[in-house]
Design a protein around this motif. Structure first.
Motif, PDB file in Angstrom:
ATOM      1  N   SER A  25       3.939   1.617  40.801  1.00  0.00           N
ATOM      2  CA  SER A  25       2.562   1.860  41.547  1.00  0.00           C
ATOM      3  C   SER A  25       1.381   1.635  40.566  1.00  0.00           C
ATOM      4  O   SER A  25       0.108   1.706  41.092  1.00  0.00           O
ATOM      5  N   GLY A  26       1.699   1.509  39.256  1.00  0.00           N
ATOM      6  CA  GLY A  26       0.369   1.469  38.395  1.00  0.00           C
ATOM      7  C   GLY A  26       1.138   1.614  36.846  1.00  0.00           C
ATOM      8  O   GLY A  26       2.188   1.857  36.528  1.00  0.00           O
ATOM      9  N   PRO A  27       0.038   1.308  36.001  1.00  0.00           N
ATOM     10  CA  PRO A  27       0.678   1.552  34.501  1.00  0.00           C
ATOM     11  C   PRO A  27       0.906   3.076  34.320  1.00  0.00           C
ATOM     12  O   PRO A  27       0.423   3.860  35.112  1.00  0.00           O
ATOM     13  N   GLN A  28       1.449   3.034  33.133  1.00  0.00           N
ATOM     14  CA  GLN A  28       1.940   4.667  32.782  1.00  0.00           C
ATOM     15  C   GLN A  28       0.922   5.579  32.226  1.00  0.00           C
ATOM     16  O   GLN A  28       0.912   6.716  32.399  1.00  0.00           O
ATOM     17  N   ASN A  29      -0.082   4.972  31.745  1.00  0.00           N
ATOM     18  CA  ASN A  29      -1.156   5.507  30.959  1.00  0.00           C
ATOM     19  C   ASN A  29      -0.463   6.438  30.070  1.00  0.00           C
ATOM     20  O   ASN A  29      -1.319   7.686  30.225  1.00  0.00           O
ATOM     21  N   ILE A  30       0.138   6.361  29.188  1.00  0.00           N
ATOM     22  CA  ILE A  30       1.016   7.414  28.414  1.00  0.00           C
ATOM     23  C   ILE A  30      -0.038   7.750  26.939  1.00  0.00           C
ATOM     24  O   ILE A  30      -0.718   6.777  26.818  1.00  0.00           O
ATOM     25  N   GLY A  31      -0.157   8.843  26.512  1.00  0.00           N
ATOM     26  CA  GLY A  31      -0.819   9.214  25.456  1.00  0.00           C
ATOM     27  C   GLY A  31       0.245   9.528  24.429  1.00  0.00           C
ATOM     28  O   GLY A  31       1.290  10.202  24.310  1.00  0.00           O
ATOM     29  N   HIS A  32      -0.105   9.102  22.978  1.00  0.00           N
ATOM     30  CA  HIS A  32       0.226   9.555  21.905  1.00  0.00           C
ATOM     31  C   HIS A  32      -0.590  10.277  20.944  1.00  0.00           C
ATOM     32  O   HIS A  32      -1.771  10.032  20.897  1.00  0.00           O
ATOM     33  N   LEU A  33      -0.207  11.021  19.901  1.00  0.00           N
ATOM     34  CA  LEU A  33      -0.739  11.869  19.016  1.00  0.00           C
ATOM     35  C   LEU A  33      -0.257  11.718  17.735  1.00  0.00           C
ATOM     36  O   LEU A  33       0.948  12.300  17.690  1.00  0.00           O
ATOM     37  N   ILE A  64      -5.869  13.848   5.392  1.00  0.00           N
ATOM     38  CA  ILE A  64      -5.442  14.212   6.565  1.00  0.00           C
ATOM     39  C   ILE A  64      -5.580  13.183   7.718  1.00  0.00           C
ATOM     40  O   ILE A  64      -7.122  12.727   7.711  1.00  0.00           O
ATOM     41  N   GLY A  65      -5.077  12.709   8.571  1.00  0.00           N
ATOM     42  CA  GLY A  65      -5.344  11.685   9.212  1.00  0.00           C
ATOM     43  C   GLY A  65      -4.991  12.036  10.919  1.00  0.00           C
ATOM     44  O   GLY A  65      -3.993  12.789  10.786  1.00  0.00           O
ATOM     45  N   LEU A  66      -5.888  11.703  11.847  1.00  0.00           N
ATOM     46  CA  LEU A  66      -5.502  12.050  13.179  1.00  0.00           C
ATOM     47  C   LEU A  66      -5.866  10.799  14.155  1.00  0.00           C
ATOM     48  O   LEU A  66      -6.939  10.312  14.001  1.00  0.00           O
ATOM     49  N   VAL A  67      -4.901  10.374  14.637  1.00  0.00           N
ATOM     50  CA  VAL A  67      -5.175   9.304  15.661  1.00  0.00           C
ATOM     51  C   VAL A  67      -4.742   9.917  16.930  1.00  0.00           C
ATOM     52  O   VAL A  67      -3.466  10.112  17.228  1.00  0.00           O
ATOM     53  N   GLY A  68      -5.359   9.534  17.997  1.00  0.00           N
ATOM     54  CA  GLY A  68      -4.977   9.661  19.422  1.00  0.00           C
ATOM     55  C   GLY A  68      -4.940   7.955  20.005  1.00  0.00           C
ATOM     56  O   GLY A  68      -5.473   7.373  19.802  1.00  0.00           O
ATOM     57  N   ILE A  69      -4.001   7.968  21.016  1.00  0.00           N
ATOM     58  CA  ILE A  69      -3.909   6.824  21.488  1.00  0.00           C
ATOM     59  C   ILE A  69      -3.701   6.842  23.186  1.00  0.00           C
ATOM     60  O   ILE A  69      -2.919   7.798  23.632  1.00  0.00           O
ATOM     61  N   LYS A  70      -4.606   6.014  23.837  1.00  0.00           N
ATOM     62  CA  LYS A  70      -4.566   6.259  25.365  1.00  0.00           C
ATOM     63  C   LYS A  70      -4.199   4.975  26.021  1.00  0.00           C
ATOM     64  O   LYS A  70      -4.258   3.755  25.190  1.00  0.00           O
ATOM     65  N   ILE A 120      -0.248  18.566  26.482  1.00  0.00           N
ATOM     66  CA  ILE A 120      -1.671  18.711  26.165  1.00  0.00           C
ATOM     67  C   ILE A 120      -2.126  18.141  25.082  1.00  0.00           C
ATOM     68  O   ILE A 120      -3.225  17.125  25.185  1.00  0.00           O
ATOM     69  N   LEU A 121      -1.314  17.891  24.060  1.00  0.00           N
ATOM     70  CA  LEU A 121      -1.617  17.223  22.819  1.00  0.00           C
ATOM     71  C   LEU A 121      -1.868  15.496  23.267  1.00  0.00           C
ATOM     72  O   LEU A 121      -2.668  15.051  22.621  1.00  0.00           O
ATOM     73  N   SER A 122      -0.593  15.057  23.613  1.00  0.00           N
ATOM     74  CA  SER A 122      -0.664  13.540  24.045  1.00  0.00           C
ATOM     75  C   SER A 122      -1.406  13.145  25.270  1.00  0.00           C
ATOM     76  O   SER A 122      -1.916  12.209  25.166  1.00  0.00           O
ATOM     77  N   VAL A 172       4.161  14.067   8.281  1.00  0.00           N
ATOM     78  CA  VAL A 172       3.694  13.533   9.750  1.00  0.00           C
ATOM     79  C   VAL A 172       4.028  14.246  10.939  1.00  0.00           C
ATOM     80  O   VAL A 172       5.142  14.729  10.935  1.00  0.00           O
ATOM     81  N   PHE A 173       3.251  14.316  12.115  1.00  0.00           N
ATOM     82  CA  PHE A 173       3.626  14.861  13.335  1.00  0.00           C
ATOM     83  C   PHE A 173       3.386  13.591  14.362  1.00  0.00           C
ATOM     84  O   PHE A 173       2.461  12.908  14.347  1.00  0.00           O
ATOM     85  N   CYS A 174       4.529  13.265  15.024  1.00  0.00           N
ATOM     86  CA  CYS A 174       4.090  12.478  16.271  1.00  0.00           C
ATOM     87  C   CYS A 174       4.521  13.056  17.486  1.00  0.00           C
ATOM     88  O   CYS A 174       5.580  13.572  17.676  1.00  0.00           O
ATOM     89  N   PHE A 175       3.587  12.744  18.563  1.00  0.00           N
ATOM     90  CA  PHE A 175       3.836  13.406  19.771  1.00  0.00           C
ATOM     91  C   PHE A 175       3.606  12.265  20.954  1.00  0.00           C
ATOM     92  O   PHE A 175       2.710  11.447  20.808  1.00  0.00           O
TER      93      PHE A 175
END
Ligand SMILES: NC(=O)c1ccc[n+]([C@@H]2O[C@H](COP(=O)([O-])OP(=O)(O)OC[C@H]3O[C@@H](n4cnc5c(N)ncnc54)[C@H](O)[C@@H]3O)[C@@H](O)[C@H]2O)c1
Length: 335
Positions: free
Chosen positions: A255-263, A104-110, A233-235, A132-135
């Motif tokens: 006005s600034g970067p998006q700072n999106i998260g992925h999981l 099992i692998g879990l990767v968070g991206i900020k 919440i997850l991303s 796989v799950f992608c959020f």
């Protein structure tokens, strides 16, 4: 346009905007894939937006992306405001590696940005034999159930699984339709379907421009609102990225970067049942497909089947590009 020519023009545009060749190639592949799978709302129609954000220094064309190992299964990617395609490409490769090692692998991206279609990344894991799950979270578009103000993004949920044949990829916005379709309709002066969005006054509208200023409707009322919240919440919350309506709209908010998260979560589907998994998933699909068909249906499709067909049909064809987008490409090439 011939795909080879399109690829070379796009490559030139991204390189002119400061991306190195490897990163530019990743972006070209993702944009062309969106066109090939029949999702132009996430393809060339967004090229100008990505480039504008690079020009305004809101996307970093030369990011120093760090991959922090938390355990053999878990990694954390700090994307340094890279274009979302590049961050997600690193993330999906890492989650595949982790899952192959441990099951099992879990990767968070900020600190990432808009990465296009979740299914594009899910397919990469499925092709390596993984579930796989992608959020990802996205800018405000949906009003949480009980509110009249948009806060959640159209936050897609994506689940992929190997079937031994065409990958099963359920990849869906938590809104009635994805925002890209509304953006594209607005760009080309087209109407949107009835019942997918409200105008600022809270009335259902089929006018794309009004819909962009109003709110989109979630799938299945409060349940869809809850799912969009879960993805936020997850991303967002879990990865230390923007959340709670703070993700900037890539088209309108400079006005600034998006700072999106992925999981990303990847699972070896053989962990519990071994080789039986493939046999059972095939049986599962067979059982569904052989059900008596409802009126108007000649077959039952599983998620991902139609997109796969479209992709194969388009793979060796030229890509039609509306003149408005061609003009944008010429402009960007001249930068
Ligand atoms: N990056 C972002 O911020 C963001 C935000 C929202 C959506 N998106 C992307 O937009 C894309 C489109 O989303 P959408 O909500 O418009 O998807 P959609 O409505 O086109 O499809 C949703 C799912 O239903 C399946 N499906 C469609 N027709 C079917 C049928 N007849 N039988 C069985 N299954 C069927 C599809 O395979 C897909 O998995 C997705 O790839 C999503 O990841 C991205």
């Amino acid at each position: 346009m011939i795909q080879k020519k399109l690829n070379s023009i796009l490559l030139g545009i991204f390189k002119k905007h400061g991306l190195n060749t490897a990163h530019a190639k990743i972006c070209c592949k993702a944009l062309i894939n969106a066109e090939l799978v029949g999702a132009p709302s996430h393809g060339l129609a967004r090229l100008m937006m990505y480039c504008k954000r690079i020009q305004k220094k809101l996307i970093n064309p030369k990011p120093k992306i760090k991959v922090k190992k938390i355990s053999h299964s878990i990694s954390f990617v700090h994307a340094n405001n890279s274009i979302g395609f590049v961050a997600a490409n690193i993330g999906i490769k890492q989650v595949i590696k982790n899952a192959k090692k441990t099951g099992i692998g879990l990767v968070g991206i900020k600190n990432s940005g808009h990465y296009g279609l979740s299914g594009y990344y899910a397919e990469q894991a499925v092709k390596k034999g993984l579930m796989v799950f992608c959020f990802t979270n996205a800018p405000p578009a949906l009003a949480p159930h009980g509110s009249k103000k948009s806060l959640f993004g159209t936050n897609p949920i994506c689940f992929g699984v190997p079937t031994g044949k065409i990958p099963f990829v359920l990849d869906m916005s938590t809104s009635m339709i994805n925002r890209g379709k509304i953006r594209r309709a607005s760009k080309f002066g087209e109407k949107i379907p009835y019942g997918v969005a409200m105008n600022k006054a809270g009335k259902i509208t089929t006018n794309a421009k009004e819909a962009l200023l109003g709110t989109q409707l979630p799938i299945a009322g409060f349940k869809g609102s809850g799912l969009a919240w879960m993805v936020d919440i997850l991303s967002g919350v879990l990865t230390g990225s923007s959340h709670g309506g703070k993700t900037k709209d890539p088209f309108d908010d400079f006005s600034g970067p998006q700072n999106i998260g992925h999981l990303f979560i990847a699972i070896n589907p053989k962990i519990f049942v071994g080789k039986n998994f493939l046999k059972e998933i095939k049986k599962n699909i067979r059982l569904v497909k052989k059900l008596p068909k409802a009126k108007g249906f000649s077959s039952i499709l599983y998620p991902g089947e139609r997109k796969n067909k479209t992709y194969k049909k388009n793979l060796n064809r030229d890509i039609p590009i509306p003149s408005k987008i061609l003009k944008e490409m010429e402009k960007l090439n001249a930068v």
